[in-house]
Structures are given as C-alpha cells and as structure tokens.
Scaffold this active site. Sequence first.
Site, short mmCIF file in Angstrom:
data_model
loop_
_atom_site.label_atom_id
_atom_site.label_comp_id
_atom_site.label_asym_id
_atom_site.label_seq_id
_atom_site.Cartn_x
_atom_site.Cartn_y
_atom_site.Cartn_z
N GLN A 19 -1.67 -49.37 26.63
CA GLN A 19 -2.94 -48.86 26.72
C GLN A 19 -4.16 -49.70 26.67
O GLN A 19 -5.04 -49.27 26.74
CB GLN A 19 -2.58 -47.73 25.49
CG GLN A 19 -1.87 -46.69 26.06
CD GLN A 19 -1.68 -45.66 24.75
OE1 GLN A 19 -1.08 -45.94 23.98
NE2 GLN A 19 -2.61 -44.61 24.77
N HIS A 113 6.60 -49.12 23.36
CA HIS A 113 5.77 -48.17 23.22
C HIS A 113 5.54 -47.48 24.60
O HIS A 113 4.87 -47.90 25.27
CB HIS A 113 4.49 -48.65 22.77
CG HIS A 113 3.58 -47.47 22.08
ND1 HIS A 113 3.17 -47.41 20.90
CD2 HIS A 113 3.18 -46.12 22.91
CE1 HIS A 113 2.25 -46.38 20.86
NE2 HIS A 113 2.35 -45.58 21.98
N GLU A 157 7.93 -42.91 19.29
CA GLU A 157 8.12 -41.54 19.62
C GLU A 157 9.66 -41.50 20.56
O GLU A 157 9.27 -41.02 21.93
CB GLU A 157 6.78 -41.00 20.20
CG GLU A 157 5.70 -41.30 19.33
CD GLU A 157 4.53 -40.26 19.83
OE1 GLU A 157 4.45 -39.81 20.93
OE2 GLU A 157 3.83 -39.79 18.90
#
Length: 389
Positions: A19, A113, A157
């Site tokens: 990101q 991630h 996650e």
Amino acid sequence: MDRAFPKGFLWGAAGSAHQTEGNNVASDLWALENRPGSPMPERSGDACDSYHRWPEDLDIVRSLGLGAYRFGIEWARVEPVEGQISRAALGHYRRVIEGCLERGLTPVVTLHHFSSPLWFQRDGGWLADAAVARFRRYVRAVVPILDGVRWVCTINEPNLVSMMARLLKDDRPAGGGVAGALPPPDQATADALAAAHRAAREELAGFRSGWTIASQNFEAHDGAHDERDAWAWPREDQFIEVAKGDDFIGVQAYTRVLIGREGALPVPDEARRTLTGWEFYPDALGAAVRYTAARAPGVPILVTENGIATSDDDERVEYTRGALAGLHAAMDEGADVRGYLHWTLLDNYEWGSYAPTFGLVSVDRDTFARTVKPSARRLGEIARTGILR
Ligand code: BGC
C-alpha cells in the site's frame, strides 16, 4: 475524565508494503491491478513511494512522539523468482529496521500483508502442496535481518485472505463492502494459512510472533444469536483459535456487522458512515478487544490496526478518541493489551483506490509530499503523555 494507559504501552502507526512502497511489480496484486479489465478501479502504481521515502516516514513517526511503526516486508521483493532471494531487498529492509532502531522506534514487522509473489500465486497459491514450505523458506531468509526486532506479524488478516480467495476464484470484484459480510472463507486456504503461520512461528523462535485478525464485531440482530455464532466461527473465531498459545494476537477493528436470521445485514440507512461505507462505530475497538481476550485467554493483544477512512480530520480525531476510550475500558476490565498502532500513517493505496483516506498524514499524489494532519498531532500527544483526556 483522564484515562491513563500503562507505562511501556506501545503507541504507533501502521502501514503495509504494497500500500505504501510503490511498484511492487513481482507481486500477484500488481498483476491483478494491471491486467486488462482489472476489477481494481485504480492501480497502486508508485503508491506513496515509501520504498525510497521511508526515512522521511520514520522521521514523521518520531517527530509526532509515537514510539512504534508497523511496516511490511514484501515477499515478492525478497523472492521475486522462486528460490532466488534478493540480497538487495533484504538489505533494504535491514536498513528500514535499523532506521527505526536509530530513531528509538519499536519496529513491528509484518511478513505477509495480502500480496504474494506472482510465481507463488500462479503455482497454486496457498493451495499448492508446497505452499507452507515456500512460506517457511521465505521466513527463514528474512530472519537474519530481524536482529533488534521483537514483534513480528506472520500473516495479516488470514480471515480476509481466505474470504478473498473465494471471491478471486469466482473472479468477482474485490472492492466495496465490509469484510465480515463476505461469503465464508475458502476453508482449504484457511487451513493452509494456519499451517503457514505455525511454520513461520517455528522459524521465529526468539521473537514475539503472532498473526493479525480482521476483527468484525459480529452482533446478533433481533435475537439471532445462533446465526451470529454460526456466521462468526468460519470468518473470525477459527482464526482466534489458531492464535491460542501465540506470543500475541493482533486485533484490527474498524466497525461492526449486524447478523440477522439470513446473515449479514446492510448498514442501516440512518447510520453514520465512513468513506468506505462502513458504519462509523468507534466502539468497535473495545468490543473487538473484549471478544478476542475472552476467546484467547492469556494471549497478549496488540492492536495492530484501528482507524477511519474520512476526508474530515476532525472526524478522525473524534473516532480515535472514542476508540481509545473503549480500549481503555476493556483494559480496565482485564484485557492484556500491549499497544495501539493506528491505521494508517499515510493516505495510501486502499486496495483498488486512493479515495478512502485513512492517513494521519496526507500524501500529494504527484510530488509525494507528506503533510501531517492535526489528528496525527493529537495521537502523538496521547502517546507522549500516556493520557487520554
Ligand atoms: C487491512 C489494511 C486495510 C485496512 C482498511 C485492513 O483490512 O489490513 O490493509 O487498508 O483494513 O481497509
């Protein structure tokens, strides 16, 4: 009322490699963003150029008075071709770690991630027979540069990754909605991620390692308790279960999801919403911490993400204040929480779009110039004093 947080509590901000770094060209998500007819409306492109501008990012974290920074190591850079470890990429991440240590910042390192190397995904992703061995080999390659690091997040996650695995298989759009309303996870992916997490933890002996969970705050609507439980198990609880016995568990909370007899309900029309369309719900953090603490007793909690997508920075201050008040109350009731890492430091690439701005710091999309927002200073003040006023 003044609320004091314990001494030694970690205060910081979080981000991820894909990101923020830019040009993560050997990754599966880069391929997805750039393919003709991509489901992603915007591509990550240069992102925040943090691959080059990380010293400036760390300087900002320190100047705010925050003590910790969560960032990602990108597998696709470390191993762009299967079995070929890039010494240069490892050298880069070593410099980032040293950059944290030199500034007195506690690095919290994430090893996975969402993005994976494209070769890994093309060769079966998490469902390949060799997936766990491949992840272990990557983790083993990274361990030597982690000297001085204490906190390592293995996989970010896994619950969302497993839910997305199903969507990507069906070639459905990735964006929009709230994670907890997605179809149940692909269970084979969930199992593989659990095995990969365990393998990583074996390699990470001597570090505090754990995985970080998308905490969804599923709430029974109109007495639908059984339905709530049945909904929560595959999407969240089974992943908390895996974390039992870990050094910590990462809680990442933003909002809540109401569960009725037929499953997840849409956000009520009258609810206040954020830029992602999620319900504005600062109590999400305290609730998620209580929920996690009850299901993984004895496992220390690190809040590895909490924040809000908004273009109104006053709203970010309001949200964060409410979230921290809830966190403090949960800790008062006995939850063992070691730190709070705000999502996110920079207005970065929000998986398909730059529109939902979660940052404490804005980033000019042409010049990459960073501008600290008032919310960042407020959080820094809380961090410096350890008191929420
Ligand atoms: C992810 C972040 C993401 C944030 C806001 C979490 O699901 O770990 O990468 O930007 O939530 O959507």
